[in-house]
Structures are given as structure tokens and as C-alpha cells.
Design a protein around this motif. Structure first.
Motif, mmCIF file in Angstrom:
data_model
loop_
_atom_site.group_PDB
_atom_site.id
_atom_site.type_symbol
_atom_site.label_atom_id
_atom_site.label_comp_id
_atom_site.label_asym_id
_atom_site.label_seq_id
_atom_site.Cartn_x
_atom_site.Cartn_y
_atom_site.Cartn_z
ATOM 1 N N LEU A 69 -14.821 9.155 8.086
ATOM 2 C CA LEU A 69 -13.936 10.205 8.594
ATOM 3 C C LEU A 69 -12.698 9.581 9.232
ATOM 4 O O LEU A 69 -12.812 8.745 10.135
ATOM 5 C CB LEU A 69 -14.679 11.065 9.623
ATOM 6 C CG LEU A 69 -13.896 12.235 10.223
ATOM 7 C CD1 LEU A 69 -13.516 13.245 9.146
ATOM 8 C CD2 LEU A 69 -14.714 12.909 11.335
ATOM 9 N N VAL A 70 -11.536 9.992 8.751
ATOM 10 C CA VAL A 70 -10.266 9.481 9.274
ATOM 11 C C VAL A 70 -9.377 10.663 9.639
ATOM 12 O O VAL A 70 -9.673 11.810 9.294
ATOM 13 C CB VAL A 70 -9.550 8.568 8.249
ATOM 14 C CG1 VAL A 70 -10.421 7.370 7.895
ATOM 15 C CG2 VAL A 70 -9.164 9.350 6.990
ATOM 16 N N GLU A 71 -8.267 10.380 10.305
ATOM 17 C CA GLU A 71 -7.362 11.457 10.710
ATOM 18 C C GLU A 71 -6.583 12.007 9.528
ATOM 19 O O GLU A 71 -6.376 13.222 9.415
ATOM 20 C CB GLU A 71 -6.390 10.932 11.769
ATOM 21 C CG GLU A 71 -5.506 12.016 12.352
ATOM 22 C CD GLU A 71 -4.664 11.517 13.513
ATOM 23 O OE1 GLU A 71 -3.610 12.124 13.788
ATOM 24 O OE2 GLU A 71 -5.057 10.512 14.144
ATOM 25 N N ASN A 72 -6.155 11.107 8.625
ATOM 26 C CA ASN A 72 -5.367 11.520 7.471
ATOM 27 C C ASN A 72 -5.678 10.585 6.315
ATOM 28 O O ASN A 72 -5.432 9.373 6.411
ATOM 29 C CB ASN A 72 -3.869 11.488 7.815
ATOM 30 C CG ASN A 72 -2.998 11.972 6.671
ATOM 31 O OD1 ASN A 72 -2.917 11.343 5.622
ATOM 32 N ND2 ASN A 72 -2.328 13.095 6.871
ATOM 33 N N VAL A 73 -6.219 11.113 5.230
ATOM 34 C CA VAL A 73 -6.667 10.271 4.112
ATOM 35 C C VAL A 73 -5.492 9.546 3.460
ATOM 36 O O VAL A 73 -5.576 8.351 3.169
ATOM 37 C CB VAL A 73 -7.431 11.112 3.067
ATOM 38 C CG1 VAL A 73 -7.688 10.290 1.808
ATOM 39 C CG2 VAL A 73 -8.749 11.600 3.645
ATOM 40 N N LEU A 74 -4.382 10.266 3.211
ATOM 41 C CA LEU A 74 -3.238 9.629 2.553
ATOM 42 C C LEU A 74 -2.685 8.491 3.401
ATOM 43 O O LEU A 74 -2.414 7.400 2.885
ATOM 44 C CB LEU A 74 -2.147 10.662 2.274
ATOM 45 C CG LEU A 74 -0.842 10.105 1.686
ATOM 46 C CD1 LEU A 74 -1.095 9.354 0.383
ATOM 47 C CD2 LEU A 74 0.167 11.231 1.473
ATOM 48 N N ALA A 75 -2.513 8.718 4.693
ATOM 49 C CA ALA A 75 -2.000 7.665 5.574
ATOM 50 C C ALA A 75 -2.948 6.473 5.599
ATOM 51 O O ALA A 75 -2.504 5.309 5.649
ATOM 52 C CB ALA A 75 -1.800 8.211 6.983
ATOM 53 N N THR A 76 -4.249 6.729 5.537
ATOM 54 C CA THR A 76 -5.231 5.642 5.516
ATOM 55 C C THR A 76 -5.129 4.841 4.225
ATOM 56 O O THR A 76 -5.197 3.602 4.237
ATOM 57 C CB THR A 76 -6.649 6.205 5.686
ATOM 58 O OG1 THR A 76 -6.725 6.908 6.933
ATOM 59 C CG2 THR A 76 -7.685 5.100 5.670
ATOM 60 N N LEU A 77 -4.961 5.543 3.105
ATOM 61 C CA LEU A 77 -4.770 4.856 1.821
ATOM 62 C C LEU A 77 -3.540 3.957 1.888
ATOM 63 O O LEU A 77 -3.565 2.794 1.445
ATOM 64 C CB LEU A 77 -4.620 5.885 0.702
ATOM 65 C CG LEU A 77 -4.306 5.336 -0.694
ATOM 66 C CD1 LEU A 77 -5.510 4.590 -1.257
ATOM 67 C CD2 LEU A 77 -3.893 6.455 -1.648
ATOM 68 N N GLN A 78 -2.453 4.476 2.431
ATOM 69 C CA GLN A 78 -1.216 3.705 2.534
ATOM 70 C C GLN A 78 -1.381 2.515 3.481
ATOM 71 O O GLN A 78 -0.903 1.410 3.193
ATOM 72 C CB GLN A 78 -0.082 4.619 3.000
ATOM 73 C CG GLN A 78 0.280 5.682 1.967
ATOM 74 C CD GLN A 78 1.106 6.828 2.538
ATOM 75 O OE1 GLN A 78 1.137 7.046 3.762
ATOM 76 N NE2 GLN A 78 1.774 7.583 1.676
ATOM 77 N N ASP A 79 -2.070 2.723 4.594
ATOM 78 C CA ASP A 79 -2.306 1.629 5.545
ATOM 79 C C ASP A 79 -3.178 0.540 4.935
ATOM 80 O O ASP A 79 -2.949 -0.657 5.161
ATOM 81 C CB ASP A 79 -2.977 2.165 6.815
ATOM 82 C CG ASP A 79 -2.035 2.989 7.678
ATOM 83 O OD1 ASP A 79 -0.805 2.900 7.459
ATOM 84 O OD2 ASP A 79 -2.520 3.726 8.552
ATOM 85 N N LEU A 80 -4.172 0.943 4.157
ATOM 86 C CA LEU A 80 -5.038 -0.039 3.496
ATOM 87 C C LEU A 80 -4.252 -0.855 2.481
ATOM 88 O O LEU A 80 -4.402 -2.082 2.395
ATOM 89 C CB LEU A 80 -6.206 0.671 2.810
ATOM 90 C CG LEU A 80 -7.224 -0.241 2.116
ATOM 91 C CD1 LEU A 80 -7.939 -1.125 3.135
ATOM 92 C CD2 LEU A 80 -8.237 0.593 1.324
ATOM 93 N N ALA A 81 -3.395 -0.177 1.722
ATOM 94 C CA ALA A 81 -2.565 -0.876 0.734
ATOM 95 C C ALA A 81 -1.608 -1.850 1.421
ATOM 96 O O ALA A 81 -1.408 -2.981 0.962
ATOM 97 C CB ALA A 81 -1.781 0.139 -0.100
#
Length: 433
Positions: A69-81
């Protein structure tokens, strides 16, 4: 869960998925949201289909320890990249531009792959979702990455540069496209110039079309110190010339001050692609690839996706270039058709999208440009072109209307330019040609 912790999971499974229909086994599924979908609803299905973990941002879908569970999936994807990018100590070449960026990206890949294990953006994954997915597809075996970056608003290129961190970059050109989002041609230059801003700030290497006045002006405003110039005038580091385009291109190039030109045939049409080829030559030469392997990469590249693609049908030769269209690419395509040697020529143009308040003026401009060419038939398709109908050409409001007209009055033994924005669905016309 921190990005570092999520990255440790990614390193074990080293695959991400965003579509439950195409789940990579043991991947991390990112439940992205769109205007018409919420992938949180399909996270359980993704796990059933083989994903190891599911990243969601709505707690009601979390049912066991496989959910993150994260706050925002898209932002997490971008942060991981972004985090993954900074673990990779290899050259990253960023490409943007109004026209030709995908073709240039593929030419770079064809040339660089002659010597290096290269990864390049697949298809058109060039936006705020596609770039992160591209980065997360790069593993430790890759030696050079080529990242295409698209935009239709200010600050998008800057955002993508922040994620991809290009060490090298090039802008193919700047022209009148996405004016609805950029506001004006000056807005286009400002937005594309965000790549130059990043290279300047991080002491990157710029590959510059040295004969393009707009790109030269944009570079001079920033004062980038590391520049490799390519173009047609002798002052460039890579000097090229077009041998012929009839309809396939043959190009010659040399290193500045050298006497010998290296000539290469291609499977590309469109004289406007000459500078895209020279960009690939400049990049290949910069990274130490010899002339034989540079030319081998260029000659083996076959265009796809209806970008500057020659299609020979039973009755005609079709220049299929209807993946995208804007004013500058329309001009270039028409200029190319004008110099092609063909007994019979037919022009079929479809509407250009995202031109905002300039749409009527720019479609009128293209109508005038097309009518100035000596063609057996000139056909305009779409509501924007239809508003400028006259007796000198054929005008149809829809692609289906144009298809019916071509059925009733077939074109044979002709060279046909087929160009429009993707939304016009010009592939429907191919059956009639």
C-alpha cells in the motif's frame, strides 16, 4: 515501505507489470489509474495471473501480505524508476523533438547495437508512464540506453529528464505541433529546450543539428560546452549529403575535413530523414563505432508503424506516414513527394490534431502547400480540412467517406502520399490502394 525496500524486491524479481492481460511471472504489479479505469480493482486478478506483488493506493483492496500500500501508485512507479536509473552507470541518450524522434531513436539503436548491448524505448512509451517502464526494463547487462521523451505541455521534458537523467541528448527539430498545450511555437521551443537545460546543468553531451537555426539559437542561449554537430555544411563534425530519394534514401557522410564520403542506401523514404540518419552517424562515431558498422546499422533498419514506410500494393506505391502529423511534418512530406520521380502522384492528407486556436490557419496553409504540387489527385480528409473545401481538390469529412470515394474511383499505377494524425485511422484506406 521505502523505495529502497521496494527496490530490493524489484531486484529479486526484476520485472514490473501494469496490465493484467500481460502479466510477467513473479513481477511487481502497479495498479495505475486512468480517466476510465482503476487498476486497484484488478490487483487480485494480477496476483492470480502470476504477479508476485501488487502495489496499490487504496487500502480496501489489501487482503494479504502480497499487497504493497502506497500513497500514489504512479508516483511510486516513477520514484522506483528514478532510483533504478541512478544504480546504472552507463550512457543514457535522451531524444525529443517535434518530428522524427521515434525514427531517430530506432536508427540510433540499429547503429549502437552493432557494438554495444543497447536498450531503446519500445514503441511510443515516451511519456510519464512509458519512460519509467522503459527504465525498469533495463538490466545490468545493458551498455547504452536510448530514451525517447515526448511532451505536449511545458515542464514534461524536464520531469522526464529528472527521472531518466540523460548523459547525452539531442532534439531532432522543433516545429508547430501540440500548439494547444504549448501555446505557441515559442512554447514548443521552450518545452523541448528543457532537455538542453538538463544537459547544461549536468555537463552532458549534446548532439546538435548544426544547420538548424532554431536549435542553434536554443543551444547558444544555454552555452552547452560539449557539443557534437552534424548536418550538411562543412563546419559540422559529421557532414552529410543526400544522394537521392527516389523513393528510398541514399545518403553519404564523412567526418569533418576528411576527403572520403561513406555512402549508404536505406530502407527509409523521405528526404527529411537524412538528418535523422546523420544523427545516428554522429552518435555512432562519438561512441567509437567504425564507418562500416555504422552503415551496416543504417542499411539494415526497416521502418515500421507507418512512419516513412514504403508499401508496394498490387496497384500502387504508398508512402505510409500516418502515425502522426503536424504542420512541419506535412510540409516535409509534401516536399519529399515533389522531388520523387513518378509518372503519377496522388496526395491524401488527413486532419492534424492538437493545434488549438491555430487549427484553421494551419490547415489552410497545408491545403495551399499541397495544391501547389503537380498531382493527379489531391484528397483532403477530416472536418478541419473540409472547412477549406474548393474545386481544386477532393474533400471528405471522414475517413470512411474518403474510403468510399477511393472504392468508386480507384487509384492505380501511382505513388501515393498517405499522411494524417493517428486519430484519422488512415489504415482503413490501405485496402483501397
Amino acid at each position: 515501505m521505502t523505495i529502497e525496500q521496494l527496490y530490493s524486491l524489484y531486484k529479486v524479481h526484476h520485472a514490473v507489470s501494469t496490465d493484467t492481460r500481460n502479466i510477467t511471472p513473479n513481477s511487481i504489479f502497479f495498479a495505475l489509474k486512468g480517466e476510465r479505469f482503476n487498476a486497484n480493482e484488478f490487483a487480485a486478478q494480477a496476483l492470480e495471473n502470476g504477479a508476485k506483488w501488487a502495489v496499490v493506493d487504496e487500502g480496501k483492496y489489501v487482503t494479504d501480505e502480497r499487497y504493497i500500500l502506497v500513497e500514489n501508485v504512479l508516483a511510486t512507479l516513477q520514484d522506483l524508476a528514478r532510483y533504478h536509473r541512478h544504480q546504472l552507470n552507463i550512457p543514457f541518450i535522451g531524444i525529443t523533438g517535434t518530428n522524427g524522434k521515434t525514427t531517430t531513436k530506432e536508427l540510433l539503436y540499429a547503429v549502437l547495437s552493432q557494438r554495444f548491448k543497447t536498450y531503446a524505448t519500445k514503441g511510443n512509451l515516451n511519456n510519464h508512464i512509458g519512460v519509467p517502464l522503459t527504465l525498469l526494463s533495463i538490466d545490468d547487462s545493458i551498455e547504452i540506453a536510448v530514451i525517447e521523451m515526448g511532451a505536449n505541455h511545458q515542464r514534461e521534458i524536464a520531469f522526464l529528464c529528472d527521472i531518466a537523467a540523460p548523459t547525452h541528448g539531442l532534439i531532432t527539430n522543433v516545429g508547430k505541433a501540440h500548439l494547444e498545450g504549448f501555446g505557441s511555437f515559442d512554447g514548443v521551443k521552450k518545452a523541448k529546450g528543457e532537455l538542453y537545460d538538463f544537459l547544461k546543468m549536468h555537463d552532458g553531451v549534446l548532439f546538435l543539428q548544426g544547420d538548424n537555426e532554431y536549435l542553434r539559437e536554443m543551444e547558444m542561449q544555454r552555452g552547452i560546452s560539449k557539443i557534437v554537430r552534424y548536418g550538411f555544411s562543412p563546419a559540422n563534425d559529421i557532414v552529410g549529403r543526400l544522394e537521392y530519394a527516389n523513393p528510398l534514401l541514399c545518403v553519404s557522410w564523412k567526418i569533418r575535413d576528411a576527403e572520403v564520403y561513406h555512402t549508404v542506401g536505406t530502407q527509409l523514404t523521405g528526404s527529411y530523414n537524412t538528418e535523422n540518419i546523420l544523427a545516428a552517424v554522429a552518435v555512432g562515431h562519438f561512441f567509437g563505432i567504425d564507418d562500416v558498422h555504422i552503415n551496416q546499422g543504417i542499411v539494415t533498419y526497416t521502418p515500421t508503424n507507418n512512419r516513412s514506410q514504403i508499401t508496394k500494393t498490387g496497384q500502387n506505391v504508398v508512402i505510409a506516414d500516418y502515425y502522426n502529423a503536424n504542420v512541419s511534418s506535412m510540409e516535409a512530406a509534401l516536399a519529399n513527394l515533389e522531388v520523387i520521380e513518378a509518372e503519377h502522384k496522388v496526395i491524401v492528407l488527413g486532419d492534424m490534431f492538437e493545434l488549438g486556436d491555430d487549427a484553421a490557419k494551419e490547415h489552410r496553409y497545408v491545403v495551399d502547400k499541397a495544391l501547389a504540387i503537380d498531382a493527379d489527385r489531391t484528397i483532403f480528409v477530416g472536418e478541419a480540412f473540409y472547412a477549406h473545401q474548393n474545386t481544386k481538390a477532393e474533400f471528405y469529412e471522414t475517413t470512411d467517406n474518403a474510403k468510399e470515394a477511393l472504392r468508386e474511383h480507384p487509384v492505380v499505377n501511382s505513388t501515393i502520399l498517405l499522411k494524417a494524425s493517428r486519430g484519422m485511422a488512415f489504415e482503413k484506406l490501405m485496402d483501397m490502394l
